[in-house]
Design a protein around this motif. Structure first.
Motif, short mmCIF file in Angstrom:
data_model
loop_
_atom_site.label_atom_id
_atom_site.label_comp_id
_atom_site.label_asym_id
_atom_site.label_seq_id
_atom_site.Cartn_x
_atom_site.Cartn_y
_atom_site.Cartn_z
N VAL A 131 0.84 -1.21 0.00
CA VAL A 131 0.00 0.00 0.00
C VAL A 131 0.87 1.26 0.00
CG1 VAL A 131 -1.56 1.37 1.45
CG2 VAL A 131 -2.04 -1.04 1.02
N ALA A 132 1.92 1.26 0.82
CA ALA A 132 2.79 2.44 0.88
C ALA A 132 3.40 2.75 -0.48
CB ALA A 132 3.88 2.22 1.93
N CYS A 133 3.82 1.71 -1.21
CA CYS A 133 4.41 1.93 -2.54
C CYS A 133 3.37 2.45 -3.52
CB CYS A 133 5.02 0.64 -3.06
SG CYS A 133 6.44 0.05 -2.10
N VAL A 134 2.16 1.87 -3.49
CA VAL A 134 1.09 2.31 -4.41
C VAL A 134 0.69 3.74 -4.10
CG1 VAL A 134 -1.31 1.91 -5.09
CG2 VAL A 134 0.26 -0.03 -4.82
N VAL A 135 0.48 4.04 -2.81
CA VAL A 135 0.07 5.39 -2.42
C VAL A 135 1.17 6.40 -2.76
CG1 VAL A 135 -0.44 6.86 -0.42
CG2 VAL A 135 -1.56 4.64 -0.67
N GLY A 136 2.42 6.02 -2.51
CA GLY A 136 3.52 6.91 -2.85
C GLY A 136 3.55 7.24 -4.33
N ALA A 137 3.28 6.24 -5.19
CA ALA A 137 3.26 6.48 -6.64
C ALA A 137 2.10 7.39 -7.02
CB ALA A 137 3.17 5.15 -7.39
N LEU A 138 0.94 7.17 -6.41
CA LEU A 138 -0.24 7.99 -6.74
C LEU A 138 -0.05 9.45 -6.31
CD1 LEU A 138 -3.08 5.49 -5.81
CD2 LEU A 138 -2.50 6.27 -8.11
N VAL A 139 0.51 9.67 -5.12
CA VAL A 139 0.71 11.03 -4.64
C VAL A 139 1.87 11.70 -5.37
CG1 VAL A 139 1.21 12.44 -2.59
CG2 VAL A 139 -0.28 10.45 -2.40
N TRP A 140 2.82 10.91 -5.85
CA TRP A 140 3.94 11.47 -6.61
C TRP A 140 3.46 12.11 -7.91
CZ3 TRP A 140 5.77 10.16 -11.49
CH2 TRP A 140 6.99 10.73 -11.85
#
Length: 308
Positions: free
Chosen positions: A199-208
């Motif tokens: 989740v942290a990787c997915v959310v990081g990509a979306l917010v990036w």
């Protein structure tokens, strides 16, 4: 003596579809975390970490109280930043700490530790996540006003944001418990830890995406206003009071609705907790339908009538 004609303001800079979609992707990421905190964090603390319910209630209250201080402070800090560099530096700089705290909040501590020590560590991690979420999310939210001054563009940005938020909530409601069971092979402590890394990787990509593809084109006014003066002016703004009150009522209702659903399914309906995920997904689809209906209804009846 004739006065010179007032300068004609330049037309607003063009905002392309890529930027609008990237902006909506950011709220999809934030609402994945918001949905996890709202619907599954209390369940994680009580049924997986085995903290007493009263202790969990105090932990959640203390963490949210910290956000009441940090969120306005972030807004004041953004107001005092130079034009063109108000929110984006905070959004970019806070992304990695936010991702790390997402993982730490859902990492179960060893059962051999005293319960007070485990609860203290969990409470500190969750409080840090709430503060980090408030910092990054406030910077992201301000971008709606900084990307463009054109009301039509801002409406498209807000619509993209609502669609992204609903899709993020839909994904987390449908995927969370099946993914936790799959990754943990029935061990939900291990499953949550592994799932939150994903989740942290997915959310990081979306917010990036908005941090990288969106641009600040508008400078906010009022950066020199004292905090006391700002509070007085806000309280005197009737429209702001009404909208803030409506938002508070909406957040209160959604907190009870989504926060209690897992417990209601398990302990009142005596059904499997996977059913809670399907119900949360159904509610997210209904919210998505409401987002689609809101714009034509507002154009027909007006926003005030639709809200009433």
């Amino acid at each position: 003596m004739m006065r010179p004609p007032a300068p004609v303001p330049p037309p607003p800079a063009r905002v392309g579809l890529k930027e609008i979609v990237a902006f909506g992707a950011g709220d999809a990421g934030f609402n994945i975390i918001w949905g996890l905190m709202l619907s599954y964090l209390a369940y994680f603390y009580t049924d997986i970490c085995f903290f007493p319910a009263r202790m969990v209630g105090f932990m959640l209250l203390a963490a949210r109280a910290a956000s009441l201080v940090t969120d306005p402070a972030v807004g004041l800090w953004i107001d005092r930043r130079p034009p063109g560099h108000q929110a984006l530096p905070l959004l970019r700089g806070g992304l990695v700490p936010f991702m790390v705290l997402v993982v730490l909040t859902f990492v179960p501590l060893p059962r051999g530790w005293p319960i007070v020590a485990r609860a203290l560590c969990a409470g500190v991690a969750y409080m840090a996540l709430c503060v980090s979420y408030g910092v990054v999310n406030t910077a992201y939210g301000v971008m709606t006003s900084l990307i463009s001054s054109d009301p039509a563009i801002r409406l498209r940005l807000a619509t993209s944001r609502m669609v992204g938020a609903t899709l993020g909530g839909l994904v987390v409601s449908m995927v969370t418990l099946p993914a936790v069971d799959f990754l943990g092979h029935g061990n939900r402590q291990a499953g949550f830890a592994l799932f939150m890394m994903v989740v942290a990787c997915v959310v990081g990509a979306l917010v990036w995406l908005p941090a990288r593809l969106c641009h600040e084109r508008v400078a906010t006014a009022g950066g020199d206003m004292a905090p006391r003066q700002l509070v007085v002016s806000l309280l005197a703004n009737r429209a702001w009071r009404r909208l803030t009150g409506a938002m508070l009522l909406t957040m209160l209702g959604s907190t009870f609705l989504f926060g209690a659903l897992v417990y209601d399914v398990r302990y009142v309906l005596h059904a499997g907790d996977h059913m809670a995920g399907w119900l949360l997904g159904m509610m997210s689809l209904m919210v998505l339908a409401g987002c689609g209906l809101s714009l034509p209804l507002c154009a027909w009846w007006g926003p005030g009538a639709v809200m009433r």
